[in-house]
Write an enzyme that holds these catalytic residues in place. Sequence first.
Site, short mmCIF file in Angstrom:
data_model
loop_
_atom_site.label_atom_id
_atom_site.label_comp_id
_atom_site.label_asym_id
_atom_site.label_seq_id
_atom_site.Cartn_x
_atom_site.Cartn_y
_atom_site.Cartn_z
N GLY A 12 0.78 -1.24 0.00
CA GLY A 12 0.00 0.00 0.00
C GLY A 12 0.81 1.29 0.00
O GLY A 12 0.31 2.33 0.42
N SER A 13 2.03 1.26 -0.53
CA SER A 13 2.81 2.50 -0.50
C SER A 13 2.21 3.55 -1.43
O SER A 13 2.30 4.76 -1.14
CB SER A 13 4.29 2.24 -0.82
OG SER A 13 4.47 1.97 -2.18
N ASN A 14 1.61 3.15 -2.54
CA ASN A 14 0.96 4.14 -3.40
C ASN A 14 -0.28 4.73 -2.72
O ASN A 14 -0.55 5.93 -2.84
CB ASN A 14 0.61 3.53 -4.76
CG ASN A 14 1.79 3.59 -5.71
OD1 ASN A 14 2.17 4.67 -6.17
ND2 ASN A 14 2.40 2.44 -5.97
N ILE A 95 -10.07 -6.93 -13.01
CA ILE A 95 -11.47 -6.63 -12.71
C ILE A 95 -12.35 -6.95 -13.92
O ILE A 95 -11.90 -6.92 -15.06
CB ILE A 95 -11.66 -5.18 -12.19
CG1 ILE A 95 -11.30 -4.15 -13.24
CG2 ILE A 95 -10.84 -4.94 -10.93
CD1 ILE A 95 -11.55 -2.73 -12.78
N ASN A 109 -5.29 3.38 -12.70
CA ASN A 109 -4.32 2.39 -12.21
C ASN A 109 -2.92 2.95 -12.38
O ASN A 109 -2.68 3.76 -13.28
CB ASN A 109 -4.46 1.10 -13.03
CG ASN A 109 -3.49 0.02 -12.58
OD1 ASN A 109 -3.30 -0.19 -11.37
ND2 ASN A 109 -2.86 -0.66 -13.52
N HIS A 111 0.99 1.60 -13.07
CA HIS A 111 1.72 0.42 -13.50
C HIS A 111 3.20 0.77 -13.58
O HIS A 111 3.57 1.83 -14.11
CB HIS A 111 1.21 -0.05 -14.87
CG HIS A 111 1.86 -1.30 -15.33
ND1 HIS A 111 1.53 -2.54 -14.81
CD2 HIS A 111 2.86 -1.51 -16.23
CE1 HIS A 111 2.30 -3.46 -15.37
NE2 HIS A 111 3.11 -2.86 -16.24
C1 GAR Z 1 3.46 -0.79 -7.46
O1 GAR Z 1 4.78 -0.84 -7.98
C2 GAR Z 1 2.45 -0.72 -8.58
O2 GAR Z 1 2.88 0.05 -9.68
C3 GAR Z 1 2.34 -2.16 -8.96
O3 GAR Z 1 2.33 -2.86 -7.73
C4 GAR Z 1 3.10 -2.12 -6.79
C5 GAR Z 1 2.26 -1.92 -5.57
O4 GAR Z 1 3.02 -1.34 -4.53
N1 GAR Z 1 1.16 -2.42 -9.71
C6 GAR Z 1 1.10 -3.28 -10.74
O5 GAR Z 1 2.03 -3.95 -11.10
C7 GAR Z 1 -0.27 -3.34 -11.43
N2 GAR Z 1 -0.15 -4.02 -12.69
P1 GAR Z 1 2.30 -0.66 -3.32
O6 GAR Z 1 1.33 -1.70 -2.74
O7 GAR Z 1 3.40 -0.34 -2.37
O8 GAR Z 1 1.58 0.56 -3.81
#
Ligand code: GAR
Length: 204
Positions: A12-14, A95, A109, A111
Amino acid sequence: MKKLGILLSGRGSNFLAIHRAIAEGRLDAEIAIVLSNKPDAPGLEAARALGLKALAIPQQGKGTEARAAHDALMLAELWAHNVDLVCLAGYMRIISPAFVAAFPNRIVNIHPSLLPAFPGLDAQHQAFDHGVKVTGCTVHFVDEAVDHGVIILQRAVPVHDEDTAEALAARILEQEHIVYPEAIARVLSGDYAIQDRRYLRRSS
Ligand code: GAR
C-alpha cells in the site's frame, strides 16, 4: 469534496502516497474507503491505523462467475461510500467488464513500466531482464484489457549499468509516489478531453 475508493492487495505504499498528498494539500479529495481482496494486506492495516474505513473482501476463485460475484461485492461498497474515482494501488486482480462499465473512465491504475511496454506482473523485472535503458511508470484509465487503457501521465526512469532489478524497482516506486497523486488531481479537475486513445489536458 470528491471521494476516492482505493483498491489494494499488498503493502500500500501508493495508497499512502495518495493519503500524504491529500494531507499536504496537493490533492483535493478524501479517501472514502480502502478495499482489498487480501485480508492480510499490510495496506489495509495502514489504512485502519490512519482512521480510514478499510475492508477486506476475500476473493472466492478466478473463474468468471467467482470474479463477477467478488466484483459485485466490491462495487456495492464503492457505491455505498459514494465513490467518484476508483484508484487501483497495487490491486493485483483483474477486474470484470461489469466493474469497468460501472465506473466508465472513473477507474485509474498505476503500472511500474512505460506502457505499452511490459504489461502484466513484475514489470520492473521484465524491463530489467530485457535490458532497456529507460523505463518508468504509467497512470492510466482502466478498460477491459489488462494495463491497456488511455494513458494519463507517464514518468521516465533511467536504468543504470550497476542497477539490480530491486534498485530499479525502488527508483521507479519513488516516481510512482509523485506521479499517481498528480494524475488523480488532474482527473478530478475534469479539465481534460479524451480523443481516441489520447488524454489531452485543457489547461495546465
Ligand atoms: C506498485 O509498484 C504498482 O505500480 C504495482 O504494484 C506495486 C504496488 O506497490 N502495480 C502493478 O504492477 C499493477 N499491474 P504498493 O502496494 O506499495 O503501492
